[in-house]
Design a protein around this motif. Structure first.
Motif, PDB file in Angstrom:
ATOM      1  N   ALA A   1       0.859  -1.184   0.000  1.00  0.00           N
ATOM      2  CA  ALA A   1       0.000   0.000   0.000  1.00  0.00           C
ATOM      3  C   ALA A   1       0.891   1.229   0.000  1.00  0.00           C
ATOM      4  O   ALA A   1       2.011   1.204   0.515  1.00  0.00           O
ATOM      5  N   ARG A   2       0.378   2.296  -0.582  1.00  0.00           N
ATOM      6  CA  ARG A   2       1.034   3.603  -0.486  1.00  0.00           C
ATOM      7  C   ARG A   2       0.216   4.425   0.496  1.00  0.00           C
ATOM      8  O   ARG A   2      -0.982   4.687   0.264  1.00  0.00           O
ATOM      9  N   VAL A   3       0.854   4.831   1.597  1.00  0.00           N
ATOM     10  CA  VAL A   3       0.148   5.445   2.721  1.00  0.00           C
ATOM     11  C   VAL A   3       0.824   6.765   3.083  1.00  0.00           C
ATOM     12  O   VAL A   3       2.058   6.846   3.102  1.00  0.00           O
ATOM     13  N   ARG A   4       0.011   7.761   3.385  1.00  0.00           N
ATOM     14  CA  ARG A   4       0.541   9.041   3.855  1.00  0.00           C
ATOM     15  C   ARG A   4       0.275   9.166   5.351  1.00  0.00           C
ATOM     16  O   ARG A   4      -0.867   9.287   5.795  1.00  0.00           O
ATOM     17  N   PHE A   5       1.345   9.108   6.139  1.00  0.00           N
ATOM     18  CA  PHE A   5       1.261   9.309   7.573  1.00  0.00           C
ATOM     19  C   PHE A   5       1.328  10.797   7.885  1.00  0.00           C
ATOM     20  O   PHE A   5       1.904  11.582   7.129  1.00  0.00           O
ATOM     21  N   SER A   6       0.755  11.187   9.027  1.00  0.00           N
ATOM     22  CA  SER A   6       0.741  12.596   9.441  1.00  0.00           C
ATOM     23  C   SER A   6       1.338  12.738  10.828  1.00  0.00           C
ATOM     24  O   SER A   6       1.002  11.969  11.733  1.00  0.00           O
ATOM     25  N   ASP A   7       2.192  13.724  10.999  1.00  0.00           N
ATOM     26  CA  ASP A   7       2.732  14.051  12.321  1.00  0.00           C
ATOM     27  C   ASP A   7       1.883  15.065  13.063  1.00  0.00           C
ATOM     28  O   ASP A   7       1.886  15.104  14.296  1.00  0.00           O
ATOM     29  N   ALA A   8       1.170  15.889  12.339  1.00  0.00           N
ATOM     30  CA  ALA A   8       0.451  17.006  12.960  1.00  0.00           C
ATOM     31  C   ALA A   8      -1.028  16.937  12.598  1.00  0.00           C
ATOM     32  O   ALA A   8      -1.404  16.406  11.542  1.00  0.00           O
ATOM     33  N   PRO A   9      -1.894  17.469  13.447  1.00  0.00           N
ATOM     34  CA  PRO A   9      -3.328  17.482  13.122  1.00  0.00           C
ATOM     35  C   PRO A   9      -3.632  18.438  11.977  1.00  0.00           C
ATOM     36  O   PRO A   9      -2.874  19.373  11.710  1.00  0.00           O
ATOM     37  N   VAL A  10      -4.751  18.196  11.318  1.00  0.00           N
ATOM     38  CA  VAL A  10      -5.235  19.116  10.290  1.00  0.00           C
ATOM     39  C   VAL A  10      -5.598  20.451  10.930  1.00  0.00           C
ATOM     40  O   VAL A  10      -5.392  21.520  10.355  1.00  0.00           O
TER      41      VAL A  10
END
Length: 474
Positions: free
Chosen positions: A293-302
């Motif tokens: 899978a190609r996944v985008r992880f996030s460190d910060a909230p939207v």
């Protein structure tokens, strides 16, 4: 008389060449790697503790060859005799290259000896860079201990050198470059074997596959169910007790030419306000083969304050029929952008599960981890055959786990994003976090390299195929 290291290396390369020719009939057509001419490393070792609370092997890797060596291609193995019934925990105390750029995983030897049945394998991420000829990595001050901190015995460990109080060449630790042994002698019958990684080999044709580009209009799109997915709305774990699993927080949109699935998790600091997200296949029909899978992880909230103990995932799983049932299976990519489970900051885990007991908690698993930020898009690949479980991140091997963790029963494929608890950020200001997914791929019973995965996905997209599922039900 034992063979000189150079003779063993040449013999292995010759054997690899034969294997590459005779193995053309294999399902996954891949060439085996060989260290480039001039690539060689030497391992220096010293012990920092002879006591019974933890093992402290310190290393330096020296480039003793004539060309620069990418450290991401280097792996070391320290061999030891496990204490009866023990599981172990790895840690890096300090490293010139940075502990975040080192990995540590435990493996089980195929041919146990009186002084070794396990090993600690130390690897490097791409962030460790290259090692120029004549240069060394500097100190790598590593340690490991029994997970329950019970006393351990080092005196019967193959790689342990009680008199090694200063750095010196140590042949009882092995090193590989690109999968080829270039240093050291393993316990008899346990020389590390290379991994097929040739990026130029095209993906094999045929084979049952699941591919989904996540080209849907929303969580109520009938095609989601038709294609075998379930967007979760039922209550229960994991995560914050009393939280809602919000199907409407699974959305779809175009980003450039690709359709993207987004999992949004939000909270205002209470269980009632916490909305977690999950999508999974209804069918448990996936077992050996390749998962990607190609996944985008996030460190910060939207939006809103940061700090929640969040888990962002891609995993396969089946059901636990009873506590410690031996036919349970689970294989996880889990990113914790703000730490959790005793970790103070961001960490990426890959974990292979044999079984567990929920109460009192007892886990039987093997994991690899890197303490670093993984914010952004990443290509995640997991391969399972009859011998090994291997995890890749962005084309580089991240973890390799033992045969005893192989699945006995088929599994589902899942993505979810959830909160461990509400203690990381106690504010009542609303905040939300996004995890995005570009595609998912499973190829049944075929082990593909990350490059072959990329080629297969590109072929689906070139053909305009947004979904395919030819994996038979079980």
């Amino acid at each position: 008389m034992s063979e000189p290291k150079s003779t063993r290396t040449l013999r292995m390369r010759a054997a690899l060449a034969v294997a590459a020719v005779t193995g053309l009939g294999a399902t996954a057509l891949t060439a085996l790697p060989a260290a480039a001419a001039g690539e060689a490393v030497t391992v220096q070792y010293r012990q920092s503790a002879t006591g019974s609370d933890q093992v402290e092997p310190w290393f330096k890797v020296v480039n003793s060859g004539s060309v620069s060596v990418p450290l991401s291609q280097v792996k070391l193995r320290y061999y030891f005799k496990a204490d009866a019934g023990a599981s172990y925990t790895y840690a890096c105390s300090w490293a010139v290259k940075g502990c975040a750029n080192l990995t540590g995983t435990f493996g089980t030897l195929a041919n146990p000896t009186a002084t070794a049945d396990r090993y600690l394998e130390v690897g490097f991420t791409a962030g460790a860079g290259n090692l120029a000829p004549g240069a060394d990595t500097g100190d790598m001050q590593l340690r490991f201990h029994r997970s329950n901190w019970q006393p351990l015995n080092q005196s019967d460990d193959y790689s342990f050198g009680p008199s090694q109080t200063t750095y010196a060449n140590w042949s009882k630790v092995t090193a590989t470059v690109g999968g080829v042994v270039v240093w050291g002698t393993a316990p008899a019958g346990n020389e590390p074997t290379p991994t097929p990684t040739d990026p130029t080999t095209p993906p094999p044709t045929g084979g049952a596959s699941l591919f989904d580009d996540f080209d849907y209009t929303g969580h109520t799109d009938p095609a989601i169910s038709t294609h075998g997915w379930s967007v979760r709305s039922n209550s229960g774990g994991p995560g914050v007790p009393g939280a809602t699993w919000a199907a409407e927080n699974v959305t779809f949109a175009k980003e450039g030419a690709n359709s993207i699935m987004n999992l949004r998790t939000s909270t205002a600091g209470t269980a009632e306000s916490t909305r977690q997200t999950e999508i999974l296949t209804r069918s448990t029909k996936f077992k050996n083969g390749t998962y990607a899978a190609r996944v985008r992880f996030s460190d910060a909230p939207v939006s809103g304050p940061d700090g929640d103990r969040l888990v962002q995932t891609f995993f396969t799983i089946n059901d636990l029929k009873a506590p410690m049932a031996d036919d349970y299976a689970e294989y996880d990519f889990e990113y914790l952008p703000n730490g959790g489970w005793g970790e103070p900051a961001n960490i990426l885990y890959t974990t292979s599960w044999e079984t567990y007991r929920p109460d009192p908690w007892e886990a039987v698993n093997q994991h690899s981890e890197v303490r670093a930020s993984y914010a952004g898009w990443h290509d995640l690949v997991l391969t399972i055959d009859d011998n090994t479980i291997v995890y890749y991140v962005d084309g580089q091997e991240f973890g390799r786990h033992d045969a005893r963790y192989l699945p006995e029963r088929p599994m589902s494929i899942n993505f979810n994003q959830w909160l461990i608890d509400l203690q990381g950020q106690t504010s009542t200001t609303p905040r939300s976090y996004d995890q995005k997914v570009d595609y998912v791929l499973h190829v049944k019973d075929q082990v593909l390299t990350p490059a072959q995965v990329a080629a297969k996905v590109a072929a689906y997209r070139t053909a305009g195929t947004a979904f395919e599922d030819s994996v038979p039900a079980v």
